[in-house]
Design a protein around this motif. Structure first.
Motif, short mmCIF file in Angstrom:
data_model
loop_
_atom_site.label_atom_id
_atom_site.label_comp_id
_atom_site.label_asym_id
_atom_site.label_seq_id
_atom_site.Cartn_x
_atom_site.Cartn_y
_atom_site.Cartn_z
N LYS A 231 0.72 -1.66 -0.03
CA LYS A 231 0.38 -0.08 0.24
C LYS A 231 0.78 1.65 -0.51
N ALA A 232 1.93 1.18 0.50
CA ALA A 232 2.92 2.20 1.02
C ALA A 232 3.37 2.46 -0.72
N LYS A 233 3.26 1.32 -0.84
CA LYS A 233 4.29 1.94 -2.91
C LYS A 233 3.32 2.57 -3.74
N ILE A 234 1.92 1.90 -3.42
CA ILE A 234 0.97 2.16 -4.28
C ILE A 234 0.69 4.07 -4.03
N VAL A 235 1.01 4.37 -2.15
CA VAL A 235 0.77 6.35 -2.14
C VAL A 235 2.00 6.63 -2.42
N ASN A 236 3.13 6.19 -2.70
CA ASN A 236 4.71 6.31 -3.35
C ASN A 236 3.78 6.95 -5.29
N LEU A 237 3.30 5.73 -5.96
CA LEU A 237 3.50 5.53 -7.10
C LEU A 237 2.08 7.10 -7.59
N SER A 238 1.21 7.05 -6.23
CA SER A 238 0.42 8.51 -6.17
C SER A 238 0.10 9.53 -6.25
N ILE A 239 1.43 9.39 -5.63
CA ILE A 239 2.12 11.38 -5.18
C ILE A 239 3.29 11.71 -5.82
N GLN A 240 4.06 10.74 -6.35
CA GLN A 240 5.25 10.84 -7.23
C GLN A 240 5.18 11.75 -7.98
N ASP A 241 4.17 12.09 -8.81
CA ASP A 241 4.60 13.37 -9.54
C ASP A 241 3.54 14.60 -9.01
N MET A 242 2.85 14.33 -7.70
CA MET A 242 2.22 15.48 -7.10
C MET A 242 2.82 16.47 -6.70
N SER A 243 2.44 18.15 -7.51
CA SER A 243 3.54 19.12 -6.21
C SER A 243 2.61 18.84 -4.74
N ILE A 244 3.14 18.84 -3.74
CA ILE A 244 3.50 18.21 -2.56
C ILE A 244 2.29 20.08 -2.38
N ASN A 245 0.51 19.78 -2.06
CA ASN A 245 -0.06 21.37 -1.37
C ASN A 245 -0.59 20.68 -0.38
N ALA A 246 -0.67 21.37 0.76
CA ALA A 246 -1.55 20.38 2.08
C ALA A 246 -2.52 20.57 2.13
N ALA A 247 -3.11 21.50 1.23
CA ALA A 247 -4.84 21.30 1.58
C ALA A 247 -4.62 20.15 0.76
N GLU A 248 -4.61 19.82 -0.95
CA GLU A 248 -5.29 18.89 -1.89
C GLU A 248 -4.14 17.73 -1.76
N THR A 249 -2.80 17.68 -0.81
CA THR A 249 -2.52 16.94 -0.86
C THR A 249 -3.41 16.38 0.12
N GLU A 250 -3.64 17.08 1.45
CA GLU A 250 -4.25 16.20 2.65
C GLU A 250 -5.47 15.32 2.43
N GLN A 251 -6.33 15.95 1.67
CA GLN A 251 -7.24 15.54 1.08
C GLN A 251 -7.04 14.14 0.44
N PHE A 252 -6.68 14.29 -0.92
CA PHE A 252 -6.32 13.36 -1.54
C PHE A 252 -5.42 11.59 -0.53
N LEU A 253 -4.50 11.87 0.55
CA LEU A 253 -3.96 11.41 1.38
C LEU A 253 -5.58 10.14 2.04
N LEU A 254 -6.02 11.51 3.10
CA LEU A 254 -7.51 11.21 3.65
C LEU A 254 -8.42 10.50 3.03
N PHE A 255 -8.06 10.20 1.61
CA PHE A 255 -9.10 9.47 0.63
C PHE A 255 -8.09 8.04 0.24
N LEU A 256 -7.12 8.61 0.16
CA LEU A 256 -6.47 6.97 0.52
C LEU A 256 -6.06 6.25 1.53
N ASP A 257 -6.42 7.07 2.80
CA ASP A 257 -6.34 6.70 4.55
C ASP A 257 -7.98 5.14 4.52
N GLN A 258 -8.52 6.00 4.04
CA GLN A 258 -9.95 5.61 4.23
C GLN A 258 -10.23 4.37 2.70
N SER A 259 -9.43 4.10 1.90
CA SER A 259 -9.61 3.17 1.27
C SER A 259 -8.47 1.50 1.80
#
Length: 489
Positions: free
Chosen positions: A51-79
């Motif tokens: 799962k951690a590697k899936i998260v890495n693949l999901s965010i490795q090209d994403m610019s880390i923005n606190a609000a946007e990234t937090e929502q995406f990480l919350l989605f992955l957290d619930q998944s």
């Protein structure tokens, strides 16, 4: 006591069974718990790393923005049902799926950061107060290809491990209880199956110990207890036989002493009476005194024969007589014995006939003892024959010499025929006072025939006569190197 089982035996068996069951199930439970717990941790760890590697693949090209990234990480957290943190190369958390649990800017341990920056995965097990399940934390590098931006942390409870271990413990406890119950039942049956034959053996052995040797143990099992019972039964049979032989020997000894006493008392009493009469001068005529002397002389001869026969029989029974065996012509023995008893036969008006061919083969025997055998049989025949005579015959019978001594005497009844070989046995019917016997002649004959490896039998009819038949071994070339053979030594 259970089912009549002795406490000591039952207690030892039940304790050994219970300890074995408890220790065995306890060890099995501990091993299973350890293996299951390790398996759950390993499988959860592998899943979280994936799962951690899936998260890495999901965010490795994403610019880390606190609000946007937090929502995406919350989605992955619930998944994934896992708390997700992202930290930079300095170890500071720059984004999280659970802002209420960890604040942005908080630093991760330097040791973990260093390993992640080297491209390593980090796994750790955590425990928190208030949580029923242990937590598993995995950290993987965050980046693309060989470029590492930082790290990704996943936290997740190891669901079901405590519940699984508890179920295993409950199963072990229930199995132990069932095992104890089953062990008790098995021990009860086993103790009963062991103690029942043991009690039977104990009862029978107690009876045997007090001299009841006819008792036997009736156990049909083919195990060690059955072998023990068979051994005791064999011992009892031997003891019974020994006791029977001992009683028989005691009876024979008592009979022997009684017979010897009787045989000696009769002539001694007669001699005492005659001597007293002579001493008191009651016998005045010379003719009467000679008659008294003649009677006393015959009584001394009778006692002398009795003592000689007793000594011979004792020597035979104690293997103190040896045979000097050599080739013996049976015809010469028969003629010599016939001549020896001719005067006695003439006095009774009897005939002694010898029928033996001069061409007969020689027997392998001790000449003196063979003559004693024939003489005893002829003397016995003359005592019980009043009319007719005695016939001595010899024939070759295969590898044996057949010797037949027959008379026309009074015969022997069937009941007495079974006893004629016993010491001191006498067929008193028709015995004349002039021809007294010791009752040992035929017993000596039987012993001497056995020493010669021969056989003897008797046939008789009351009023018609008696026939003794002997089979003795013939002399063979292999006997040339044999000289003296000791009886049963």
């Amino acid at each position: 006591m259970i089912f009549g089982i002795g406490k000591s035996l039952f207690r030892r068996l039940i304790l050994s069974f219970m300890v074995t069951v408890l220790i065995g199930l306890g060890i099995v439970g501990i091993i299973i718990s350890y293996l299951v717990k390790g398996y759950i941790f390993e499988s959860t760890q592998e899943e979280m790393l994936r799962k951690a590697k899936i998260v890495n693949l999901s965010i490795q090209d994403m610019s880390i923005n606190a609000a946007e990234t937090e929502q995406f990480l919350l989605f992955l957290d619930q998944s994934f049902n896992s708390r997700i943190w992202v930290f930079d190369r300095d170890g500071k958390i720059i984004s999280t799926s659970t802002r209420d649990e960890v604040t942005i800017g908080k630093s991760v341990a330097t040791s973990i950061v260093g390993r992640v920056l080297r491209g390593e995965n980090v796994v750790s097990r955590l425990s928190f107060e208030g949580l029923n399940e242990p937590m598993l934390s995995v950290v993987v590098p965050w980046g693309k290809e060989d470029v590492v931006y930082g790290g990704i942390v996943l936290h997740s409870p190891v669901v079901g491990i405590n519940k699984t271990v508890m179920k295993i413990r409950e199963t072990v406890i229930l199995t132990s209880v069932f095992g104890i119950i089953l062990s008790t039942a098995m021990v009860s049956f086993l103790s009963w199956s062991i103690s029942r034959p043991l009690r039977e053996i104990d009862r029978t052995a107690s009876k045997i110990s007090v001299g009841n040797y006819s008792e036997r143990i009736n156990i049909d099992s083919e195990d060690e207890i059955g072998d023990l019972a068979n051994t005791i039964n064999t011992m009892a049979e031997k003891l019974e036989k020994i006791d029977y032989e001992r009683n028989k020997l005691d009876q024979m000894r008592n009979d022997f002493l009684a017979n010897v006493s009787h045989e000696l008392r009769t002539p001694l009493t007669a001699m005492q009476g005659f001597l007293e009469a002579l001493q008191d001068g009651l016998v005045e005529k010379e003719e009467s005194r000679k008659k008294y002397y003649d009677v006393m002389y015959k009584e001394t001869l009778h006692m002398s024969r009795l003592v000689e026969d007793i000594f011979d029989l004792i020597k035979l029974e104690h293997n103190e007589i040896s045979l000097d065996r050599s080739p013996v012509h049976i015809g010469s023995i028969l003629n010599k014995v016939a001549f020896k008893f001719k005067q006695q036969a003439d006095e009774k008006g009897l005939e002694i006939n010898v029928r033996a061919d001069d061409t007969l083969e020689s027997v392998y025997a001790d000449r003196d003892r063979l003559e004693q055998i024939v003489a005893n049989l002829v003397k016995n025949a003359l005592k019980f024959t009043e009319h007719g005579g005695v016939t001595l015959e010899a024939y070759s019978d295969n590898d044996k010499m057949k010797l037949v001594i027959s008379d026309t005497g009074i015969g022997v009844s069937k009941d007495d025929q079974e006893l004629i070989w016993e010491r001191f046995f006498k067929v008193d019917r028709g015995r004349s006072k002039e021809n007294k016997g010791t009752g040992l002649g035929l017993a000596i004959v039987k012993e001497l025939v056995d020493m010669h490896q021969g056989t003897i039998k008797m046939e008789s009819q009351l009023g018609e006569g008696t026939t003794f038949t002997l089979w003795l071994p013939l002399f063979t070339p292999k006997d040339k190197n044999t000289s003296t053979i000791k009886s049963r030594s």
